[in-house]
Design a protein around this motif. Structure first.
Motif, PDB file in Angstrom:
ATOM      1  N   GLY A 234       0.786  -1.224   0.000  1.00  0.00           N
ATOM      2  CA  GLY A 234       0.000   0.000   0.000  1.00  0.00           C
ATOM      3  C   GLY A 234       0.817   1.272   0.000  1.00  0.00           C
ATOM      4  O   GLY A 234       0.260   2.365   0.118  1.00  0.00           O
ATOM      5  N   GLY A 235       2.138   1.132  -0.134  1.00  0.00           N
ATOM      6  CA  GLY A 235       2.988   2.316  -0.144  1.00  0.00           C
ATOM      7  C   GLY A 235       2.795   3.144  -1.403  1.00  0.00           C
ATOM      8  O   GLY A 235       2.486   2.610  -2.470  1.00  0.00           O
ATOM      9  N   VAL A 236       2.961   4.454  -1.285  1.00  0.00           N
ATOM     10  CA  VAL A 236       2.800   5.356  -2.419  1.00  0.00           C
ATOM     11  C   VAL A 236       4.015   5.242  -3.332  1.00  0.00           C
ATOM     12  O   VAL A 236       5.153   5.363  -2.893  1.00  0.00           O
ATOM     13  CB  VAL A 236       2.636   6.817  -1.940  1.00  0.00           C
ATOM     14  N   LYS A 237       3.770   4.999  -4.622  1.00  0.00           N
ATOM     15  CA  LYS A 237       4.831   4.959  -5.627  1.00  0.00           C
ATOM     16  C   LYS A 237       4.903   6.326  -6.297  1.00  0.00           C
ATOM     17  O   LYS A 237       3.890   6.824  -6.800  1.00  0.00           O
ATOM     18  CB  LYS A 237       4.548   3.875  -6.674  1.00  0.00           C
ATOM     19  N   ALA A 238       6.095   6.931  -6.311  1.00  0.00           N
ATOM     20  CA  ALA A 238       6.178   8.307  -6.822  1.00  0.00           C
ATOM     21  C   ALA A 238       7.599   8.675  -7.212  1.00  0.00           C
ATOM     22  O   ALA A 238       8.571   8.085  -6.736  1.00  0.00           O
ATOM     23  CB  ALA A 238       5.670   9.294  -5.771  1.00  0.00           C
ATOM     24  N   VAL A 239       7.697   9.671  -8.095  1.00  0.00           N
ATOM     25  CA  VAL A 239       8.929  10.411  -8.334  1.00  0.00           C
ATOM     26  C   VAL A 239       8.730  11.777  -7.688  1.00  0.00           C
ATOM     27  O   VAL A 239       7.682  12.409  -7.871  1.00  0.00           O
ATOM     28  CB  VAL A 239       9.234  10.559  -9.837  1.00  0.00           C
TER      29      VAL A 239
END
Length: 258
Positions: A234-239
């Motif tokens: 459930g972790g946020v995937k982001a740049v």
């Protein structure tokens, strides 16, 4: 000369080109092609979100597990086996092309300073990759490089001191004092100080005396081992990126979420 200039920091952290994740097991797919697509989309998104600021310099943070493995046996530098997509040489070339494409885009916006952070998955091949990128742009007057094997780097922009490190070495609480010692001249010349770390793939941020230490999110998927052990679910995937005023410090935090 730019009126009211700003520094744009772009930090695609822990890309792990060569990582393999199957939705059949983990609920999401991740491979080299997805990695490249996310980084390019993320950098484009950060640039679009920075519209309205006068950007006169870009700090691009490279390394930080850009590659997933470091040996032909599909292992990290320390020998930990990994689920992989593609051969090691294919992934090296993919990462090289990705960096070239991204940096060519960025130098059309502003002058770029490239900082390389050595990391635990690709300590050897990551260094060689950064050196090859340095050679690729050797004739460009619009980009500079800091590709030494030093585990901690720093960059001064006006009243700002920006430190970067992978995050698998010195403890977070020790980083501010280490920065004050290793970069003492710049420490004395600056008012706003930040250290951006990586490695753990999730967000944390803490203010210390004179320094903010922040870990960055990753665009990479969750592989079998991490999913099995409940890490990153459930972790946020982001740049992520940041905008710093020449004199007033960090004025914006930008995220492109997947």
């Amino acid at each position: 000369k730019t009126k009211n200039p700003h520094l744009l920091v772009i930090d695609p952290a822990d890309i792990h080109i060569g990582k393999l994740s199957s939705s059949f097991e983990t609920g999401e797919n991740y491979n080299s092609q997805i990695a490249v697509k996310r980084v390019k989309e993320g950098v484009k998104g950060i640039l679009e979100k920075s519209y309205g600021f006068n950007i006169d310099k870009i700090l691009f943070i490279g390394g930080n597990d850009i590659l997933h493995i470091d040996t032909p046996k599909r292992q990290t530098t320390g020998g930990t086996p990994q689920d992989t997509d593609g051969m090691w040489y294919e992934n090296f070339i993919t990462a090289k092309k990705l960096y070239v494409d991204v940096l060519e885009t960025l130098i059309s916006v502003a002058d770029v300073h490239f900082v390389y952070n050595p990391s635990n998955h690709d300590y050897i091949s990551g260094f060689m990759l950064s050196d090859s990128i340095n050679s690729w742009f050797r004739k460009s007057k619009n980009i500079t490089f800091d590709c030494s094997i030093a585990h901690r780097k720093a960059f001064k922009y006006g009243q700002n001191l920006i430190g970067t490190t992978h995050g698998d070495g010195a403890k977070q609480a020790d980083l501010p004092l280490i920065m004050a010692n290793e970069f003492s001249k710049w420490w004395a010349e600056t008012k706003h100080r930040y250290i951006y770390t990586h490695h753990i793939h999730h967000k944390s941020s803490k203010d210390y005396h004179g320094v903010t230490v922040e870990s960055l999110r990753s665009p990479s998927g969750t592989d079998s081992w991490h999913h099995r052990n409940g890490y990153g679910i459930g972790g946020v995937k982001a740049v992520e990126g940041f905008i710093l005023s020449l004199n007033d410090g960090q004025v914006a935090r930008l995220s492109h979420i997947f």
